[in-house]
Write a protein that holds these residues in place. Sequence first.
Motif, PDB file in Angstrom:
ATOM      1  N   ARG A 142       0.813  -1.211   0.000  1.00  0.00           N
ATOM      2  CA  ARG A 142       0.000   0.000   0.000  1.00  0.00           C
ATOM      3  C   ARG A 142       0.851   1.267   0.000  1.00  0.00           C
ATOM      4  O   ARG A 142       0.436   2.289  -0.548  1.00  0.00           O
ATOM      5  CB  ARG A 142      -0.946  -0.004   1.201  1.00  0.00           C
ATOM      6  N   ALA A 143       2.037   1.186   0.606  1.00  0.00           N
ATOM      7  CA  ALA A 143       2.937   2.346   0.613  1.00  0.00           C
ATOM      8  C   ALA A 143       3.359   2.701  -0.810  1.00  0.00           C
ATOM      9  O   ALA A 143       3.467   3.871  -1.174  1.00  0.00           O
ATOM     10  CB  ALA A 143       4.161   2.059   1.484  1.00  0.00           C
ATOM     11  N   TRP A 144       3.600   1.681  -1.624  1.00  0.00           N
ATOM     12  CA  TRP A 144       3.960   1.915  -3.030  1.00  0.00           C
ATOM     13  C   TRP A 144       2.822   2.590  -3.774  1.00  0.00           C
ATOM     14  O   TRP A 144       3.015   3.533  -4.534  1.00  0.00           O
ATOM     15  CB  TRP A 144       4.313   0.579  -3.684  1.00  0.00           C
ATOM     16  N   LEU A 145       1.585   2.091  -3.548  1.00  0.00           N
ATOM     17  CA  LEU A 145       0.430   2.682  -4.212  1.00  0.00           C
ATOM     18  C   LEU A 145       0.232   4.131  -3.769  1.00  0.00           C
ATOM     19  O   LEU A 145      -0.114   4.996  -4.589  1.00  0.00           O
ATOM     20  CB  LEU A 145      -0.829   1.868  -3.906  1.00  0.00           C
ATOM     21  N   ALA A 146       0.468   4.404  -2.491  1.00  0.00           N
ATOM     22  CA  ALA A 146       0.348   5.776  -1.991  1.00  0.00           C
ATOM     23  C   ALA A 146       1.338   6.697  -2.688  1.00  0.00           C
ATOM     24  O   ALA A 146       1.013   7.823  -3.078  1.00  0.00           O
ATOM     25  CB  ALA A 146       0.579   5.796  -0.480  1.00  0.00           C
ATOM     26  N   GLU A 147       2.574   6.201  -2.881  1.00  0.00           N
ATOM     27  CA  GLU A 147       3.602   7.002  -3.554  1.00  0.00           C
ATOM     28  C   GLU A 147       3.218   7.288  -4.998  1.00  0.00           C
ATOM     29  O   GLU A 147       3.382   8.405  -5.492  1.00  0.00           O
ATOM     30  CB  GLU A 147       4.940   6.258  -3.502  1.00  0.00           C
ATOM     31  N   LYS A 148       2.668   6.284  -5.684  1.00  0.00           N
ATOM     32  CA  LYS A 148       2.323   6.436  -7.091  1.00  0.00           C
ATOM     33  C   LYS A 148       1.121   7.347  -7.291  1.00  0.00           C
ATOM     34  O   LYS A 148       0.965   7.957  -8.353  1.00  0.00           O
ATOM     35  CB  LYS A 148       2.045   5.067  -7.720  1.00  0.00           C
ATOM     36  N   THR A 149       0.249   7.436  -6.305  1.00  0.00           N
ATOM     37  CA  THR A 149      -0.956   8.265  -6.439  1.00  0.00           C
ATOM     38  C   THR A 149      -0.838   9.584  -5.691  1.00  0.00           C
ATOM     39  O   THR A 149      -1.805  10.340  -5.592  1.00  0.00           O
ATOM     40  CB  THR A 149      -2.194   7.495  -5.941  1.00  0.00           C
ATOM     41  N   LEU A 150       0.352   9.860  -5.123  1.00  0.00           N
ATOM     42  CA  LEU A 150       0.626  11.116  -4.420  1.00  0.00           C
ATOM     43  C   LEU A 150      -0.365  11.366  -3.274  1.00  0.00           C
ATOM     44  O   LEU A 150      -0.899  12.461  -3.116  1.00  0.00           O
ATOM     45  CB  LEU A 150       0.614  12.304  -5.391  1.00  0.00           C
ATOM     46  N   VAL A 151      -0.596  10.328  -2.480  1.00  0.00           N
ATOM     47  CA  VAL A 151      -1.393  10.476  -1.272  1.00  0.00           C
ATOM     48  C   VAL A 151      -0.652   9.786  -0.138  1.00  0.00           C
ATOM     49  O   VAL A 151       0.377   9.143  -0.344  1.00  0.00           O
ATOM     50  CB  VAL A 151      -2.803   9.841  -1.428  1.00  0.00           C
TER      51      VAL A 151
ATOM     52  N   LYS B 124      -0.191   6.943   2.965  1.00  0.00           N
ATOM     53  CA  LYS B 124      -0.550   5.529   3.121  1.00  0.00           C
ATOM     54  C   LYS B 124      -1.871   5.411   3.882  1.00  0.00           C
ATOM     55  O   LYS B 124      -2.664   4.499   3.634  1.00  0.00           O
ATOM     56  CB  LYS B 124       0.555   4.769   3.854  1.00  0.00           C
ATOM     57  N   ARG B 125      -2.099   6.350   4.801  1.00  0.00           N
ATOM     58  CA  ARG B 125      -3.345   6.329   5.559  1.00  0.00           C
ATOM     59  C   ARG B 125      -4.553   6.484   4.630  1.00  0.00           C
ATOM     60  O   ARG B 125      -5.588   5.845   4.830  1.00  0.00           O
ATOM     61  CB  ARG B 125      -3.336   7.443   6.604  1.00  0.00           C
ATOM     62  N   THR B 126      -4.404   7.331   3.605  1.00  0.00           N
ATOM     63  CA  THR B 126      -5.487   7.499   2.637  1.00  0.00           C
ATOM     64  C   THR B 126      -5.752   6.191   1.898  1.00  0.00           C
ATOM     65  O   THR B 126      -6.906   5.804   1.684  1.00  0.00           O
ATOM     66  CB  THR B 126      -5.143   8.606   1.636  1.00  0.00           C
ATOM     67  N   VAL B 127      -4.674   5.497   1.500  1.00  0.00           N
ATOM     68  CA  VAL B 127      -4.836   4.211   0.815  1.00  0.00           C
ATOM     69  C   VAL B 127      -5.504   3.198   1.740  1.00  0.00           C
ATOM     70  O   VAL B 127      -6.371   2.428   1.322  1.00  0.00           O
ATOM     71  CB  VAL B 127      -3.469   3.688   0.323  1.00  0.00           C
ATOM     72  N   ASP B 128      -5.098   3.199   3.019  1.00  0.00           N
ATOM     73  CA  ASP B 128      -5.742   2.298   3.987  1.00  0.00           C
ATOM     74  C   ASP B 128      -7.234   2.591   4.083  1.00  0.00           C
ATOM     75  O   ASP B 128      -8.059   1.669   4.193  1.00  0.00           O
ATOM     76  CB  ASP B 128      -5.089   2.452   5.367  1.00  0.00           C
ATOM     77  N   ASN B 129      -7.600   3.864   4.048  1.00  0.00           N
ATOM     78  CA  ASN B 129      -9.013   4.234   4.092  1.00  0.00           C
ATOM     79  C   ASN B 129      -9.757   3.711   2.866  1.00  0.00           C
ATOM     80  O   ASN B 129     -10.912   3.276   2.957  1.00  0.00           O
ATOM     81  CB  ASN B 129      -9.167   5.750   4.189  1.00  0.00           C
ATOM     82  N   TRP B 130      -9.083   3.752   1.703  1.00  0.00           N
ATOM     83  CA  TRP B 130      -9.709   3.234   0.487  1.00  0.00           C
ATOM     84  C   TRP B 130      -9.946   1.730   0.578  1.00  0.00           C
ATOM     85  O   TRP B 130     -11.019   1.243   0.243  1.00  0.00           O
ATOM     86  CB  TRP B 130      -8.822   3.506  -0.728  1.00  0.00           C
ATOM     87  N   LEU B 131      -8.896   0.996   1.010  1.00  0.00           N
ATOM     88  CA  LEU B 131      -8.912  -0.456   0.894  1.00  0.00           C
ATOM     89  C   LEU B 131      -9.471  -1.170   2.119  1.00  0.00           C
ATOM     90  O   LEU B 131      -9.866  -2.332   2.021  1.00  0.00           O
ATOM     91  CB  LEU B 131      -7.489  -0.965   0.604  1.00  0.00           C
ATOM     92  N   SER B 132      -9.474  -0.516   3.277  1.00  0.00           N
ATOM     93  CA  SER B 132      -9.932  -1.180   4.495  1.00  0.00           C
ATOM     94  C   SER B 132     -11.168  -0.539   5.113  1.00  0.00           C
ATOM     95  O   SER B 132     -12.012  -1.234   5.678  1.00  0.00           O
ATOM     96  CB  SER B 132      -8.802  -1.207   5.542  1.00  0.00           C
ATOM     97  N   ALA B 133     -11.256   0.790   5.038  1.00  0.00           N
ATOM     98  CA  ALA B 133     -12.363   1.488   5.694  1.00  0.00           C
ATOM     99  C   ALA B 133     -13.522   1.784   4.740  1.00  0.00           C
ATOM    100  O   ALA B 133     -14.530   2.355   5.147  1.00  0.00           O
ATOM    101  CB  ALA B 133     -11.864   2.793   6.323  1.00  0.00           C
TER     102      ALA B 133
END
Length: 233
Positions: free
Chosen positions: A18-27, A29-38
């Motif tokens: 998820r850290a990699w995806l956060a870097e690629k989307t310029l957000v 990691k917490r935002t990615v966690d919100n997308w995928l888990s919350a």
Amino acid sequence: MLNAEDIKTWLKKIGRDRAWLAEKTLVSKRTVDNWLSAGKPIVPQKMELIEKLMSGEEEIEFELPPDFEKQLRAMADEAKKTIEDMVSHILQVTAKAHQKRKAEAVHKQFTPVKTFTAPPLEAQGQIIGNIAAGNLADGDTIPQDIRLYRELEKGEYLLRVNGHSMEPSIPDGSVVIMKKYTIPPIPKPGTIVQYHDERGVTLKKLVCRKNPETGKMEYTLHPINPAFGDIEP
């Protein structure tokens, strides 16, 4: 339509986290966690970028400056946008530029973008002269065109600051937006003002202090930098 499970399956398949995806989307990691888990919704611009990554399209590489977050926050404040809106704006502009380069280079070898692309400037302004940030001094009146992130409002004008007395808030060489002041006759204490008399012109903070000899409240032109002294108007 992609969902969180699709994205998690894809990340596992390609061996990315998820850290990699956060870097690629310029957000974050917490935002990615919100997308995928919350179950938080993914904004359309980011979903489009994720879809491009999943389809194997060429990635846009960013080499961000060390103080990128500070620059981004300043850009967002100046454009009166949230940081997320500013990031989305940058992504859209960069993606359009990227697609344009691809179209122009059909018969050429593709070279990934390696530098940060700032959003386009949107308005035209003119610096009408310089203002001293130190002792009172003559200011020049040589105009200089400049691009801005917003249109100047009625009564606003631009000056370039020469001197260090207002640092760190206003560094030497900064461009400041001034606004003509008419009512009431004197700005309230704490206002940063352009003051001028026969001695010259200066940029200072207007303060009101009690004169120890007379006991009366008097106005003073106060520098932010403690290395400089007050000026009596």
